[in-house]
Enzyme design. Sequence first.
Site, mmCIF file in Angstrom:
data_model
loop_
_atom_site.group_PDB
_atom_site.id
_atom_site.type_symbol
_atom_site.label_atom_id
_atom_site.label_comp_id
_atom_site.label_asym_id
_atom_site.label_seq_id
_atom_site.Cartn_x
_atom_site.Cartn_y
_atom_site.Cartn_z
ATOM 1 N N GLN A 1 37.510 34.162 44.766
ATOM 2 C CA GLN A 1 37.861 33.806 46.140
ATOM 3 C C GLN A 1 37.082 32.566 46.586
ATOM 4 O O GLN A 1 35.876 32.464 46.386
ATOM 5 C CB GLN A 1 37.573 35.000 47.069
ATOM 6 C CG GLN A 1 38.082 34.826 48.495
ATOM 7 C CD GLN A 1 39.599 34.777 48.617
ATOM 8 O OE1 GLN A 1 40.327 35.244 47.743
ATOM 9 N NE2 GLN A 1 40.093 34.197 49.697
ATOM 10 N N ASP B 1 45.868 32.512 40.399
ATOM 11 C CA ASP B 1 45.813 31.658 41.586
ATOM 12 C C ASP B 1 46.555 30.340 41.332
ATOM 13 O O ASP B 1 46.853 29.604 42.266
ATOM 14 C CB ASP B 1 44.350 31.313 41.930
ATOM 15 C CG ASP B 1 43.802 32.153 43.072
ATOM 16 O OD1 ASP B 1 44.591 32.584 43.918
ATOM 17 O OD2 ASP B 1 42.569 32.357 43.097
ATOM 18 N N LYS C 1 44.237 41.899 49.361
ATOM 19 C CA LYS C 1 44.764 41.704 47.998
ATOM 20 C C LYS C 1 44.597 42.989 47.177
ATOM 21 O O LYS C 1 45.521 43.431 46.487
ATOM 22 C CB LYS C 1 44.044 40.531 47.307
ATOM 23 C CG LYS C 1 44.435 39.165 47.875
ATOM 24 C CD LYS C 1 43.525 38.042 47.384
ATOM 25 C CE LYS C 1 43.886 36.719 48.055
ATOM 26 N NZ LYS C 1 43.038 35.585 47.633
HETATM 27 N N1 GUN Z 1 40.838 31.037 49.675
HETATM 28 C C1 GUN Z 1 41.854 30.822 50.523
HETATM 29 N N2 GUN Z 1 43.044 31.036 49.912
HETATM 30 C C2 GUN Z 1 42.764 31.382 48.640
HETATM 31 C C3 GUN Z 1 43.574 31.738 47.534
HETATM 32 O O1 GUN Z 1 44.813 31.748 47.580
HETATM 33 N N3 GUN Z 1 42.891 32.040 46.391
HETATM 34 C C4 GUN Z 1 41.540 32.022 46.313
HETATM 35 N N4 GUN Z 1 40.977 32.321 45.146
HETATM 36 N N5 GUN Z 1 40.760 31.692 47.325
HETATM 37 C C5 GUN Z 1 41.376 31.386 48.494
#
Ligand code: GUN
Length: 309
Positions: free
Chosen positions: A112, A135, A68
Amino acid sequence: MYWASPITNHQSQITNMQLLDGKYVSEKLKGEIAIEAAKILKRTGRKPHLVAVLVGHDGGSETYVASKMRNCEAVGFKSSLVRYESTVTEEELLAKVIELNADADIDGIIVQLPLPKHIDPDKVTECIDYRKDVDGFHPINLGRMQRNLPSFIPATPYGITLMLKEYNIETSGKHCVVVGRSNIVGSPMSILMARNTYPGNCTVTLCHSRTPDIKSFTLDADILIVAIGKKNFITADMVKPGAVVIDVGMNREVSTATKSGFKLYGDVDFENVAPISSYITPVPGGVGLMTIIGLLKNTLASANKEVYR
Ligand code: GUN
């Protein structure tokens, strides 16, 4: 348009299956996002800014967050990473989120998941200012999404809709079967595919761990979206010939064959399902790359104040 080379199954049956190529689509969309980011920089003197909060050292989370951050920089965003050991208290983490909420230089905040057991992920999600919740996990964004109002849409489902759009895949009136009801993928995906818009207007079935005889549902799917986290869960005998198959699986296994030391497997038995499908996403090279695009587009929309003023 990208045409995949024909794939052969065990019976040497050659099909017109088309690969939904996440690498091609994500690179194209990143180019578009980079142009928009440059316009923002020119107009305002600042870059869209995403902050990721990572707790602990889970291998998968480390990889996804690094990707990311790398992709933010690649399209001309600013990215920041806030790290905590898994011993961080819920109170400390919430205090940090409140601090990030108040920082005018930040457009998007992600924490996350998963988080250590002693931290309530719902509390953390609800603590993030919904206007920075790129998100799309905050109840305000989920509720607005369900009502078809402007909102941040969870990155993986958003990325999947962008993929369906890119290949002009018809969805109206189709039976979409989603396997898996997670907050991150399956549940929001089922809402998006039922909305009165494109992609959408599907009749949606959401299958989960308590669904008896999942095969009886998947066999009827025109569009099958699988997010259950089990390697090769969907086998060829569970898929209707001609179906569109979207594989959200990210099952990591230790491997000596790759540089990273891991190999990724989807939830779909690609080798045997591909020949009977009309379109299919590979793993890797499919939905994972589109998830990043969903996140970048939400961050861009936040910087442009397109969702909330
Ligand atoms: N863990 C797995 N996928 C995601 C996501 O799209 N966002 C976040 N914050 N955590 C994750």
